[in-house]
Design a protein around this motif. Structure first.
Motif, PDB file in Angstrom:
ATOM      1  N   ARG A  69     -90.209   9.539 -32.291  1.00  0.00           N
ATOM      2  CA  ARG A  69     -91.251  10.180 -31.491  1.00  0.00           C
ATOM      3  C   ARG A  69     -91.465   9.356 -30.237  1.00  0.00           C
ATOM      4  O   ARG A  69     -91.886   8.192 -30.308  1.00  0.00           O
ATOM      5  CB  ARG A  69     -92.556  10.275 -32.259  1.00  0.00           C
ATOM      6  CG  ARG A  69     -93.677  10.668 -31.317  1.00  0.00           C
ATOM      7  CD  ARG A  69     -94.954  11.029 -31.981  1.00  0.00           C
ATOM      8  NE  ARG A  69     -96.018  11.156 -30.992  1.00  0.00           N
ATOM      9  CZ  ARG A  69     -97.263  11.451 -31.295  1.00  0.00           C
ATOM     10  NH1 ARG A  69     -97.595  11.658 -32.547  1.00  0.00           N
ATOM     11  NH2 ARG A  69     -98.178  11.550 -30.350  1.00  0.00           N
ATOM     12  N   ASP A 114     -93.802  13.461 -34.766  1.00  0.00           N
ATOM     13  CA  ASP A 114     -93.879  13.010 -36.158  1.00  0.00           C
ATOM     14  C   ASP A 114     -92.718  13.539 -37.011  1.00  0.00           C
ATOM     15  O   ASP A 114     -92.923  14.223 -38.033  1.00  0.00           O
ATOM     16  CB  ASP A 114     -95.229  13.404 -36.763  1.00  0.00           C
ATOM     17  CG  ASP A 114     -96.392  12.728 -36.039  1.00  0.00           C
ATOM     18  OD1 ASP A 114     -96.141  11.976 -35.086  1.00  0.00           O
ATOM     19  OD2 ASP A 114     -97.544  12.955 -36.430  1.00  0.00           O
ATOM     20  N   ASP A 313    -100.025   4.216 -32.867  1.00  0.00           N
ATOM     21  CA  ASP A 313     -99.437   5.246 -31.987  1.00  0.00           C
ATOM     22  C   ASP A 313     -98.751   4.604 -30.778  1.00  0.00           C
ATOM     23  O   ASP A 313     -98.749   5.176 -29.671  1.00  0.00           O
ATOM     24  CB  ASP A 313    -100.509   6.246 -31.511  1.00  0.00           C
ATOM     25  CG  ASP A 313    -100.862   7.267 -32.590  1.00  0.00           C
ATOM     26  OD1 ASP A 313    -100.497   7.056 -33.760  1.00  0.00           O
ATOM     27  OD2 ASP A 313    -101.531   8.269 -32.250  1.00  0.00           O
TER      28      ASP A 313
HETATM   29  C1  BMA Z   1    -102.423  12.612 -36.034  1.00  0.00           C
HETATM   30  C2  BMA Z   1    -101.036  12.835 -35.472  1.00  0.00           C
HETATM   31  C3  BMA Z   1    -100.230  11.556 -35.492  1.00  0.00           C
HETATM   32  C4  BMA Z   1    -101.004  10.369 -34.977  1.00  0.00           C
HETATM   33  C5  BMA Z   1    -102.383  10.311 -35.613  1.00  0.00           C
HETATM   34  C6  BMA Z   1    -103.240   9.196 -35.047  1.00  0.00           C
HETATM   35  O1  BMA Z   1    -103.215  13.743 -35.864  1.00  0.00           O
HETATM   36  O2  BMA Z   1    -101.142  13.292 -34.154  1.00  0.00           O
HETATM   37  O3  BMA Z   1     -99.105  11.726 -34.686  1.00  0.00           O
HETATM   38  O4  BMA Z   1    -100.321   9.188 -35.312  1.00  0.00           O
HETATM   39  O5  BMA Z   1    -103.042  11.531 -35.399  1.00  0.00           O
HETATM   40  O6  BMA Z   1    -103.458   9.371 -33.670  1.00  0.00           O
END
Ligand code: BMA
Length: 336
Positions: A69, A114, A313
């Protein structure tokens, strides 16, 4: 202290003698321990990246390949292929994956993120969160990590965290997913869907919900991580769990065992987490306090596991453990 009982667990995976590996540090009693040179993929791994994080890897061609990603310089989420000889030193493609798609309508998506990877009957499948009118479960495959074919989206929007099991069960492909909303979803349960052909999905079953009591690490929402690992004790599922704090969501990783033949049935689920944000690279970054597992390598001969997880992230990190010990940990610390 966490309990780890000893039992004989058979790990049903191919031998992988070249799995990236470090022994448990002396004095550590952790079930998973972090690679001491984390992160393995930095935020600016390629010219196009702002961050590289929730990513999946798989043994390929004597070494390793992955789908990463990448949040690009417009902070748009894209998937990039990558290769590594040792599973630790990665070279990512500068250009994002362009999926080949029979129906251009399915190819109309604005983002991908992801990813998960799994090999079924010798073919590598990619699952990801695909922005087809909102997040849903994209499915595709590759035989060479150069050309990627896209299949029909598995489910309707809004859904995330789709991952296939590594073999058919009861004659069907099985997919875990997490129905969601179109934003930073404040809820989320894991479901299982079945398909005879990877196109038509149904027979949906509930697998697990968050554990609401006392605001523990998995009280807000949960979602599947890497493809489930087959053992004699059941499918070992590593998943993420989220708690809502004063400072927002905190993402940790935990584990459960699912029934081999009816994998929507939970045999045991550990109350404590396996990994929670503790290091600087998990606690500080683009989104603080995120441990987000998407990939796992397994050595079937020894039960060694290398878990790949997005950190804050921002970067990709690795933790190590033994499948047998994780299974014992789940059983010995199961929620009653
Ligand atoms: C989630 C996704 C993941 C991210 C997580 C924390 O909703 O978008 O890709 O790692 O949030 O931001």
């Amino acid at each position: 202290m966490l309990k780890i009982a000893s039992a004989m667990t058979e790990v049903r995976a191919e031998p992988l003698p070249n799995i990236p590996w470090q022994e448990r540090p002396q004095g550590s009693q952790d079930v998973l321990w972090r690679y001491d040179r984390n992160p393995v993929v930095p935020a600016r791994a390629i010219a196009a990246s702002t961050y590289v994080h929730n990513s999946a890897v798989i043994p390929f061609d004597g070494g390793f390949a992955g789908v990463f990603r990448v949040d690009n310089r417009s902070r748009r989420m894209q998937l990039h292929a990558g290769r590594s000889r040792d599973g630790l030193d990665w070279k990512l493609e500068e250009q994002p994956i362009q999926f080949v798609c029979d129906d251009p309508e399915i190819g109309k998506f604005s983002y991908g993120y992801d990813p998960r990877l799994v090999r079924i009957d010798g073919r590598v499948y990619v699952m990801w969160c695909n922005g087809y009118h909102g997040p849903t479960i994209g499915l595709g495959y590759t035989d060479d990590f150069e050309t990627f074919h896209q299949l029909e989206n598995a489910l309707l929007p809004f859904n995330r965290n789709g991952v296939l099991f590594p073999r058919r069960i009861l004659g069907d492909y099985c997919l875990l997913s997490r129905p969601s909303d179109n934003g930073h979803t404040p809820f989320g349960e894991i479901y299982l869907s079945r398909s005879p052909d990877l196109v038509h999905w149904g027979r949906h079953r509930h697998v697990m919900s968050p554990i609401k009591q006392e605001n523990g690490w998995q009280s807000t929402k949960i979602g599947a991580g890497p493809a489930p690992i087959e053992t004699s004790e059941g499918w070992l599922l590593i998943y993420h769990g989220v708690v809502t704090t004063c400072n927002g969501f905190v993402y940790s990783a935990g584990a459960a065992l699912l029934d081999l033949d009816e994998p929507w049935r939970v045999i045991a689920r550990a109350d404590p987490y396996l990994l929670t944000p503790s290091t600087l690279y998990e606690s500080v970054g683009n989104v603080p306090n995120v441990v987000f597992p998407c990939g796992a390598l397994i050595d079937g001969a020894t039960g060694r596991l290398a878990l790949y997880y997005g950190s804050a992230d921002t970067v990709v990190s690795v933790a190590f453990g033994y499948v047998q010990e994780i299974v014992d940990f789940v059983r010995s610390n199961a929620i009653r």
